[in-house]
Design a protein around this motif. Structure first.
Motif, PDB file in Angstrom:
ATOM      1  N   TYR A 102      26.572   0.616 -30.813  1.00 26.34           N
ATOM      2  CA  TYR A 102      26.848  -0.754 -31.240  1.00 26.34           C
ATOM      3  C   TYR A 102      27.051  -1.662 -30.034  1.00 26.34           C
ATOM      4  O   TYR A 102      27.432  -1.201 -28.957  1.00 26.34           O
ATOM      5  CB  TYR A 102      28.100  -0.788 -32.129  1.00 26.34           C
ATOM      6  N   PRO A 103      26.837  -2.980 -30.198  1.00 29.12           N
ATOM      7  CA  PRO A 103      27.072  -3.911 -29.082  1.00 29.12           C
ATOM      8  C   PRO A 103      28.547  -3.892 -28.653  1.00 29.12           C
ATOM      9  O   PRO A 103      29.431  -3.649 -29.483  1.00 29.12           O
ATOM     10  CB  PRO A 103      26.709  -5.283 -29.672  1.00 29.12           C
ATOM     11  N   PRO A 104      28.828  -4.144 -27.364  1.00 31.06           N
ATOM     12  CA  PRO A 104      30.210  -4.099 -26.867  1.00 31.06           C
ATOM     13  C   PRO A 104      31.220  -4.940 -27.668  1.00 31.06           C
ATOM     14  O   PRO A 104      32.331  -4.466 -27.924  1.00 31.06           O
ATOM     15  CB  PRO A 104      30.093  -4.575 -25.420  1.00 31.06           C
ATOM     16  N   PRO A 105      30.882  -6.166 -28.126  1.00 33.70           N
ATOM     17  CA  PRO A 105      31.881  -6.906 -28.918  1.00 33.70           C
ATOM     18  C   PRO A 105      32.224  -6.215 -30.238  1.00 33.70           C
ATOM     19  O   PRO A 105      33.374  -6.253 -30.682  1.00 33.70           O
ATOM     20  CB  PRO A 105      31.203  -8.260 -29.188  1.00 33.70           C
ATOM     21  N   ILE A 106      31.257  -5.545 -30.841  1.00 33.81           N
ATOM     22  CA  ILE A 106      31.505  -4.822 -32.094  1.00 33.81           C
ATOM     23  C   ILE A 106      32.326  -3.568 -31.819  1.00 33.81           C
ATOM     24  O   ILE A 106      33.214  -3.209 -32.603  1.00 33.81           O
ATOM     25  CB  ILE A 106      30.174  -4.490 -32.809  1.00 33.81           C
ATOM     26  N   GLN A 107      32.083  -2.908 -30.692  1.00 36.70           N
ATOM     27  CA  GLN A 107      32.890  -1.747 -30.308  1.00 36.70           C
ATOM     28  C   GLN A 107      34.352  -2.160 -30.174  1.00 36.70           C
ATOM     29  O   GLN A 107      35.261  -1.493 -30.698  1.00 36.70           O
ATOM     30  CB  GLN A 107      32.405  -1.177 -28.980  1.00 36.70           C
ATOM     31  N   SER A 108      34.599  -3.276 -29.477  1.00 33.88           N
ATOM     32  CA  SER A 108      35.970  -3.768 -29.284  1.00 33.88           C
ATOM     33  C   SER A 108      36.606  -4.138 -30.614  1.00 33.88           C
ATOM     34  O   SER A 108      37.788  -3.860 -30.845  1.00 33.88           O
ATOM     35  CB  SER A 108      35.975  -4.991 -28.363  1.00 33.88           C
ATOM     36  N   GLY A 136      39.835  -2.442 -32.199  1.00 34.09           N
ATOM     37  CA  GLY A 136      40.946  -3.324 -32.518  1.00 34.09           C
ATOM     38  C   GLY A 136      41.392  -3.176 -33.962  1.00 34.09           C
ATOM     39  O   GLY A 136      42.588  -3.157 -34.263  1.00 34.09           O
ATOM     40  N   ALA A 137      40.429  -3.057 -34.886  1.00 32.73           N
ATOM     41  CA  ALA A 137      40.756  -2.847 -36.299  1.00 32.73           C
ATOM     42  C   ALA A 137      41.464  -1.508 -36.486  1.00 32.73           C
ATOM     43  O   ALA A 137      42.430  -1.407 -37.249  1.00 32.73           O
ATOM     44  CB  ALA A 137      39.487  -2.906 -37.141  1.00 32.73           C
ATOM     45  N   HIS A 169      36.713  -6.000 -49.830  1.00 36.27           N
ATOM     46  CA  HIS A 169      36.595  -5.888 -48.381  1.00 36.27           C
ATOM     47  C   HIS A 169      36.756  -7.247 -47.708  1.00 36.27           C
ATOM     48  O   HIS A 169      36.646  -8.290 -48.345  1.00 36.27           O
ATOM     49  CB  HIS A 169      35.247  -5.271 -48.006  1.00 36.27           C
ATOM     50  N   VAL A 170      37.016  -7.178 -46.411  1.00 40.06           N
ATOM     51  CA  VAL A 170      37.094  -8.351 -45.544  1.00 40.06           C
ATOM     52  C   VAL A 170      36.128  -8.106 -44.402  1.00 40.06           C
ATOM     53  O   VAL A 170      36.179  -7.047 -43.763  1.00 40.06           O
ATOM     54  CB  VAL A 170      38.527  -8.545 -44.978  1.00 40.06           C
ATOM     55  N   ARG A 171      35.247  -9.061 -44.147  1.00 36.77           N
ATOM     56  CA  ARG A 171      34.340  -8.946 -42.994  1.00 36.77           C
ATOM     57  C   ARG A 171      35.020  -9.524 -41.768  1.00 36.77           C
ATOM     58  O   ARG A 171      35.551 -10.643 -41.803  1.00 36.77           O
ATOM     59  CB  ARG A 171      33.045  -9.703 -43.249  1.00 36.77           C
ATOM     60  N   LEU A 172      34.973  -8.759 -40.690  1.00 35.14           N
ATOM     61  CA  LEU A 172      35.557  -9.181 -39.422  1.00 35.14           C
ATOM     62  C   LEU A 172      34.426  -9.445 -38.440  1.00 35.14           C
ATOM     63  O   LEU A 172      33.561  -8.589 -38.245  1.00 35.14           O
ATOM     64  CB  LEU A 172      36.483  -8.083 -38.888  1.00 35.14           C
ATOM     65  N   HIS A 173      34.429 -10.632 -37.838  1.00 32.96           N
ATOM     66  CA  HIS A 173      33.363 -11.003 -36.911  1.00 32.96           C
ATOM     67  C   HIS A 173      33.841 -11.159 -35.476  1.00 32.96           C
ATOM     68  O   HIS A 173      33.038 -11.126 -34.551  1.00 32.96           O
ATOM     69  CB  HIS A 173      32.694 -12.310 -37.369  1.00 32.96           C
ATOM     70  N   ALA A 174      35.157 -11.354 -35.282  1.00 36.60           N
ATOM     71  CA  ALA A 174      35.696 -11.573 -33.935  1.00 36.60           C
ATOM     72  C   ALA A 174      37.101 -10.975 -33.847  1.00 36.60           C
ATOM     73  O   ALA A 174      37.774 -10.799 -34.867  1.00 36.60           O
ATOM     74  CB  ALA A 174      35.752 -13.072 -33.625  1.00 36.60           C
ATOM     75  N   LEU A 175      37.525 -10.676 -32.635  1.00 36.30           N
ATOM     76  CA  LEU A 175      38.858 -10.102 -32.430  1.00 36.30           C
ATOM     77  C   LEU A 175      39.953 -11.010 -32.986  1.00 36.30           C
ATOM     78  O   LEU A 175      41.004 -10.531 -33.424  1.00 36.30           O
ATOM     79  CB  LEU A 175      39.099  -9.841 -30.937  1.00 36.30           C
ATOM     80  N   GLU A 176      39.717 -12.316 -32.996  1.00 32.78           N
ATOM     81  CA  GLU A 176      40.710 -13.257 -33.507  1.00 32.78           C
ATOM     82  C   GLU A 176      41.002 -13.018 -34.988  1.00 32.78           C
ATOM     83  O   GLU A 176      42.093 -13.316 -35.468  1.00 32.78           O
ATOM     84  CB  GLU A 176      40.247 -14.708 -33.294  1.00 32.78           C
TER      85      GLU A 176
END
Length: 154
Positions: A15-21, A25-26, A99-106
């Motif tokens: 997966y892309p690095p932002p999705i890995q993070s 985080g989740a 479900h809740v979709r998460l797109h960013a660490l925020e």
């Protein structure tokens, strides 16, 4: 929270690095809100799944799960239909799961998301004990060797 298992990091590598993070985080958020609990990590063809439960029967007694996709991470609640959601975060039209979709660490810092996890923990009967470590029991399903659906010719 303990370091993620090496297998989880290997599964996340595609997966892309932002999705890995976001996925890690989740996972950290769930460990903070749900522990003590059981965690079961398995890789599917199109997604990575991290399931959580109050017992070792993670699928049958599931509380919530994380699914990792190439463009987002989903936090799903097995009995999401029963959760109070005044902010309207929960999506889905199935019998029970939401479900809740998460797109960013925020997205992980939303108070409403923390409240949903606490409700799910309470409904699952997970008790937090003071003075006792709230451990997470982690199991990882190993990848099976690729098999052909047809017999090999000599």
């Amino acid at each position: 929270m303990a370091q993620p298992p090496a297998e989880l990091l290997e599964y996340l590598h595609r997966y892309p690095p932002p999705i890995q993070s976001l996925a890690l985080g989740a996972r950290k958020l769930i460990h903070g809100e749900l522990a003590p609990c059981h965690e079961y990590i398995f890789d599917m063809r199109r997604t990575l799944v991290i399931a959580y439960s109050a017992t070792e029967k993670v699928i049958a007694d599931g509380v919530c799960l994380i699914t990792v996709w190439t463009r987002h991470v989903t936090l799903a609640f097995s009995r999401g239909i029963d959760l109070d959601d005044p902010a309207g975060l929960l999506e889905g039209a199935g019998k029970a799961m939401r479900h809740v979709r998460l797109h960013a660490l925020e997205d992980l810092g939303r108070r409403e998301l923390h409240a949903l996890l606490r409700q799910a923990r309470t409904r699952a009967g997970i008790k937090r004990r003071r003075g006792i470590p709230n451990d997470v029991v982690t199991r990882v399903k190993k990848k099976s060797a690729a098999t052909f659906p047809w017999p090999r010719l000599p």
